[in-house]
Design a protein around this motif. Sequence first.
Motif, PDB file in Angstrom:
ATOM      1  N   GLU A  90      -6.753   5.809  -8.035  1.00  7.24           N
ATOM      2  CA  GLU A  90      -5.663   6.764  -7.817  1.00  7.24           C
ATOM      3  C   GLU A  90      -5.936   7.616  -6.579  1.00  7.24           C
ATOM      4  N   ASP A  93      -5.214   5.429  -3.566  1.00  8.64           N
ATOM      5  CA  ASP A  93      -3.778   5.347  -3.298  1.00  8.64           C
ATOM      6  C   ASP A  93      -3.251   6.647  -2.693  1.00  8.64           C
ATOM      7  N   ALA A  94      -3.773   7.775  -3.152  1.00 12.58           N
ATOM      8  CA  ALA A  94      -3.367   9.064  -2.590  1.00 12.58           C
ATOM      9  C   ALA A  94      -3.789   9.180  -1.122  1.00 12.58           C
ATOM     10  N   VAL A  96      -3.965   6.714   0.997  1.00 10.99           N
ATOM     11  CA  VAL A  96      -2.972   5.924   1.739  1.00 10.99           C
ATOM     12  C   VAL A  96      -1.726   6.767   1.982  1.00 10.99           C
ATOM     13  N   THR A  97      -1.280   7.454   0.959  1.00 14.64           N
ATOM     14  CA  THR A  97      -0.096   8.318   1.074  1.00 14.64           C
ATOM     15  C   THR A  97      -0.351   9.472   2.039  1.00 14.64           C
ATOM     16  N   ASP A  98      -1.498  10.131   1.891  1.00 16.33           N
ATOM     17  CA  ASP A  98      -1.818  11.286   2.740  1.00 16.33           C
ATOM     18  C   ASP A  98      -1.874  10.917   4.214  1.00 16.33           C
ATOM     19  N   ASP A 100      -0.032   8.702   5.521  1.00 17.60           N
ATOM     20  CA  ASP A 100       1.301   8.161   5.831  1.00 17.60           C
ATOM     21  C   ASP A 100       1.237   6.652   6.122  1.00 17.60           C
ATOM     22  N   GLU A 102       1.756   4.334   3.520  1.00 12.25           N
ATOM     23  CA  GLU A 102       2.490   3.570   2.513  1.00 12.25           C
ATOM     24  C   GLU A 102       3.416   2.591   3.214  1.00 12.25           C
ATOM     25  N   GLN A 106      -2.345  -1.356   1.872  1.00  9.34           N
ATOM     26  CA  GLN A 106      -2.559  -1.130   0.453  1.00  9.34           C
ATOM     27  C   GLN A 106      -4.009  -1.415   0.110  1.00  9.34           C
TER      28      GLN A 106
END
Length: 179
Positions: A90, A93-94, A96-98, A100, A102, A106
């Motif tokens: 988790e 994945d965060a 990757v989001t932080d 930018d 996404e 992956q």
Amino acid sequence: MTNDTVIAATRQWLERAVIGLNLCPFAKAVHQKGQVRYVVSQATTPEALLEDLQAELEYLRDAEPNETDTTLLIHPHVLTDFLDYNEFLEVADAAVTDLDLEGEIQVASFHPDYQFADTLPDDITNFSNRSPYPTLHLLREDSIDRAVAAFPDAASIFEKNMDTLIKLGKPGWDELMSR
């Protein structure tokens, strides 16, 4: 254990299991082209691993795909317990989001004690995601999309892998990895 030893064991697993058993039909091409980056993290805490993961996500983002298509971030000194590792996904994945990323990159997961939900620890099907050391696999989504488009029935890969591993069995796996 040296970085070279860790990378050699991971490369052997990739060649014998992932490519040799065709668990991932997309792995052979990038391996043969030398586009797999092997990075051994010296992290001993999840926080230090997160820093290494962020650096590798940025590296992969900025690298030319024909030079580095995918990264295996191997971390033999941290998250050796599968449940701890699984919780860290988790955080990955965060990250990757932080950053930018996404839709661009992956994270896939491999661990020596990998266990799918609703399976027993010694279930041979878990071995499709069992690597010599805990490993975060960073993949470019464009590469995945191209590979899936070129593979006629990508949705059947998981089922085919389960069948392959069941036919091979634990003794066959052990022999494959000990050669």
